[in-house]
Design a protein around this motif. Structure first.
Motif, mmCIF file in Angstrom:
data_model
loop_
_atom_site.group_PDB
_atom_site.id
_atom_site.type_symbol
_atom_site.label_atom_id
_atom_site.label_comp_id
_atom_site.label_asym_id
_atom_site.label_seq_id
_atom_site.Cartn_x
_atom_site.Cartn_y
_atom_site.Cartn_z
ATOM 1 N N CYS A 48 0.869 -1.169 0.000
ATOM 2 C CA CYS A 48 0.000 0.000 0.000
ATOM 3 C C CYS A 48 0.910 1.226 0.000
ATOM 4 O O CYS A 48 1.473 1.606 1.035
ATOM 5 N N VAL A 49 1.069 1.825 -1.169
ATOM 6 C CA VAL A 49 2.010 2.929 -1.324
ATOM 7 C C VAL A 49 1.313 4.252 -1.012
ATOM 8 O O VAL A 49 0.249 4.554 -1.556
ATOM 9 N N VAL A 50 1.923 5.014 -0.134
ATOM 10 C CA VAL A 50 1.543 6.403 0.087
ATOM 11 C C VAL A 50 2.617 7.238 -0.588
ATOM 12 O O VAL A 50 3.780 7.207 -0.182
ATOM 13 N N GLY A 51 2.243 7.933 -1.657
ATOM 14 C CA GLY A 51 3.223 8.625 -2.478
ATOM 15 C C GLY A 51 3.020 10.125 -2.480
ATOM 16 O O GLY A 51 1.956 10.636 -2.097
ATOM 17 N N SER A 52 4.037 10.830 -2.938
ATOM 18 C CA SER A 52 3.949 12.285 -3.019
ATOM 19 C C SER A 52 3.154 12.689 -4.257
ATOM 20 O O SER A 52 3.251 12.046 -5.313
ATOM 21 N N ARG A 53 2.396 13.764 -4.117
ATOM 22 C CA ARG A 53 1.616 14.266 -5.254
ATOM 23 C C ARG A 53 2.535 15.100 -6.149
ATOM 24 O O ARG A 53 2.443 16.321 -6.231
ATOM 25 N N VAL A 78 3.596 17.933 5.976
ATOM 26 C CA VAL A 78 4.043 17.013 7.023
ATOM 27 C C VAL A 78 2.867 16.468 7.819
ATOM 28 O O VAL A 78 2.779 15.255 8.078
ATOM 29 N N ASP A 79 1.945 17.333 8.211
ATOM 30 C CA ASP A 79 0.769 16.855 8.959
ATOM 31 C C ASP A 79 -0.072 15.918 8.099
ATOM 32 O O ASP A 79 -0.622 14.924 8.600
ATOM 33 N N GLY A 80 -0.194 16.238 6.811
ATOM 34 C CA GLY A 80 -0.941 15.357 5.913
ATOM 35 C C GLY A 80 -0.307 13.980 5.815
ATOM 36 O O GLY A 80 -1.012 12.959 5.781
ATOM 37 N N TRP A 81 1.013 13.936 5.782
ATOM 38 C CA TRP A 81 1.706 12.645 5.766
ATOM 39 C C TRP A 81 1.472 11.880 7.063
ATOM 40 O O TRP A 81 1.200 10.669 7.034
ATOM 41 N N SER A 82 1.565 12.579 8.179
ATOM 42 C CA SER A 82 1.329 11.915 9.463
ATOM 43 C C SER A 82 -0.066 11.321 9.510
ATOM 44 O O SER A 82 -0.263 10.164 9.911
ATOM 45 N N ASP A 83 -1.056 12.108 9.106
ATOM 46 C CA ASP A 83 -2.448 11.651 9.188
ATOM 47 C C ASP A 83 -2.713 10.497 8.229
ATOM 48 O O ASP A 83 -3.359 9.504 8.598
ATOM 49 N N LYS A 84 -2.227 10.622 6.973
ATOM 50 C CA LYS A 84 -2.495 9.573 5.990
ATOM 51 C C LYS A 84 -1.820 8.260 6.381
ATOM 52 O O LYS A 84 -2.426 7.182 6.320
ATOM 53 N N LEU A 85 -0.567 8.322 6.794
ATOM 54 C CA LEU A 85 0.127 7.107 7.184
ATOM 55 C C LEU A 85 -0.537 6.465 8.394
ATOM 56 O O LEU A 85 -0.683 5.235 8.456
ATOM 57 N N THR A 86 -0.961 7.269 9.349
ATOM 58 C CA THR A 86 -1.632 6.727 10.535
ATOM 59 C C THR A 86 -2.919 6.022 10.158
ATOM 60 O O THR A 86 -3.207 4.914 10.643
ATOM 61 N N ARG A 87 -3.702 6.625 9.260
ATOM 62 C CA ARG A 87 -4.977 6.004 8.853
ATOM 63 C C ARG A 87 -4.729 4.704 8.097
ATOM 64 O O ARG A 87 -5.422 3.705 8.316
ATOM 65 N N VAL A 88 -3.748 4.699 7.195
ATOM 66 C CA VAL A 88 -3.465 3.494 6.421
ATOM 67 C C VAL A 88 -2.986 2.369 7.338
ATOM 68 O O VAL A 88 -3.418 1.211 7.219
ATOM 69 N N LEU A 89 -2.119 2.696 8.274
ATOM 70 C CA LEU A 89 -1.578 1.685 9.184
ATOM 71 C C LEU A 89 -2.633 1.147 10.139
ATOM 72 O O LEU A 89 -2.580 -0.026 10.537
ATOM 73 N N SER A 90 -3.603 1.981 10.489
ATOM 74 C CA SER A 90 -4.585 1.579 11.502
ATOM 75 C C SER A 90 -5.686 0.683 10.965
ATOM 76 O O SER A 90 -6.399 0.038 11.738
#
Length: 400
Positions: A324-329, A351-363
């Protein structure tokens, strides 16, 4: 046909193509740098050259033209021994192909063209923290195009790995450009529910564990290492069982080195280490390819960031493993990932967007299963080595 492949660090982008050409019955030779330490796939002629840093605006052209002249002289020795290729195919990045037509004027000359510099819309000036070029800086960037444009103009055909990278070259050159990725062996690079990875001096990670992966040749700003590190404190605080594995060397990479003598790895680790549980943060350095695959296979999420620059092979390989890749736009990443379908996209600097997206994907790994499946299918459909990429590369080299 008689085909000569020219690459300073062979096999490089020719690692799959060279064996396929031989299998098809062609006679394939290699011309590479004497200092190339990669294992020989084929018997290779080697040229001896030490790069000399050029000075002034013409410095980069002088540097690469000098290398091109060395390669041409080595080629002329081969010609004198009876080497007469039908096709000469080399990378244009270092000037190796600049003068080879003078040695073999009747051959078809092909160039592997990765990227053309510019002052807007690409890497230069993209990240104001490290690059806000004034007029002199913009002039220097444009001067770096000289050897690339000369080589591209002289080639009979050019190969670019992605559509966006091809678009960096002038429209007048587009008729001679073929877009063809080097390819990913999706039969070998695949999900493995039984995968494990032993972190050196750390835990044994298994597929299904909560693992965030990040892989690049070097840990550097061009590949968003700084953005990821700044996002990690919130992610690791929200996910107390998370293990983070970062793969990559400590060389400067594509951009300049830090001015204080530290590596970029250390600069950004020092910035956030007081807010991290370092027992769950694992730097592996560069790893053998089999370990690289295991790391991708055990990951629950994979972060990939890039300036508007060349797309790294590792992102497509991650998709092939069903990551599940979280990539830069950014343009090179957007070409391969459709947001919410084959992965997730976040603004490079958010940075906050990365923190939030990664947390949601991992959870919520269950919610990511369709995206993981779609990522792998896209890798198969668009980048599979045997069914998509190699046939196109073979047609490019063999010609009409």
């Amino acid at each position: 046909m008689r085909i000569l492949l020219v690459h300073r660090n062979f096999p490089g982008q020719f690692r799959y193509l060279a064996p396929a050409l031989i299998k098809a019955g062609h006679k394939v030779g290699v011309l590479t740098w004497e200092g190339n330490k990669n294992p020989d796939q084929l018997p290779a002629a080697r040229y001896r050259h030490e790069m000399q840093q050029g000075k002034g605006l013409g410095g980069s052209f002088a540097q690469y033209a000098d290398l091109g002249a060395t390669v041409a002289r080595a080629a002329d020795v081969l010609r004198g021994r009876g080497t007469s290729p039908d096709v000469v195919f080399g990378t244009i990045s270092w000037g190796e192909t600049l003068f080879l037509r003078e040695v073999w004027p009747k051959a078809r000359h092909l160039g592997y063209a990765e990227f053309l510099y510019a002052t807007e819309g690409r890497d230069t000036g993209f990240d104001p923290e490290f690059s806000s070029p004034d007029l002199n800086g913009r002039i220097a960037t444009m001067a770096r195009r000289a050897h690339l444009m000369m080589a591209a103009m002289d080639a009979d055909g050019l190969l670019c790995p992605t559509r966006w990278q091809a678009s960096t070259f002038p429209a007048e050159l587009h008729p001679k450009i073929t877009v063809g990725h080097d390819g990913v062996d999706t039969a070998r690079i695949a999900p493995d529910p039984a995968a494990t990875y032993q972190v050196p001096g750390g835990p044994l990670l298994k597929a299904g564990d909560e693992v965030l992966t990040f892989v690049n040749r070097n840990l550097e700003p061009y590949r968003g290492y700084h953005t990821l590190m700044r996002a990690l404190p919130k992610v690791m605080a929200a996910r107390p069982d998370l293990q983070v594995v970062l793969v990559g060397g400590e060389e400067p990479g594509y951009g300049p080195a830090p001015s204080d003598g530290r590596s970029w790895k250390q600069v950004f680790l020092d910035e956030v280490k007081d807010r991290l549980d370092l027992s769950r943060l694992h730097f592996t350095g560069r790893v053998p390819y089999e370990d690289f695959l295991k790391i991708l296979q055990v990951g629950r999420a994979h972060a990939y960031l890039s300036y508007p620059f060349v797309l790294g092979w590792s992102m497509i390989e991650a998709m092939a493993t069903g990551a599940c890749v979280v990539g830069s736009r950014t343009a090179p990443v957007e070409e391969a990932i459709e947001d919410g379908v084959t992965g997730h996209l976040v603004d490079f600097f958010d940075v906050d967007g990365w923190s939030d997206k990664l947390t949601r994907v991992l959870s919520d790994p269950e919610a990511q299963k369709p995206i993981r499946a779609a990522a792998r299918q896209h890798a198969i459909d668009a980048y599979d080595l045997k069914t998509v990429c190699l046939p196109k590369l073979m047609r490019f080299v063999e010609g009409p």
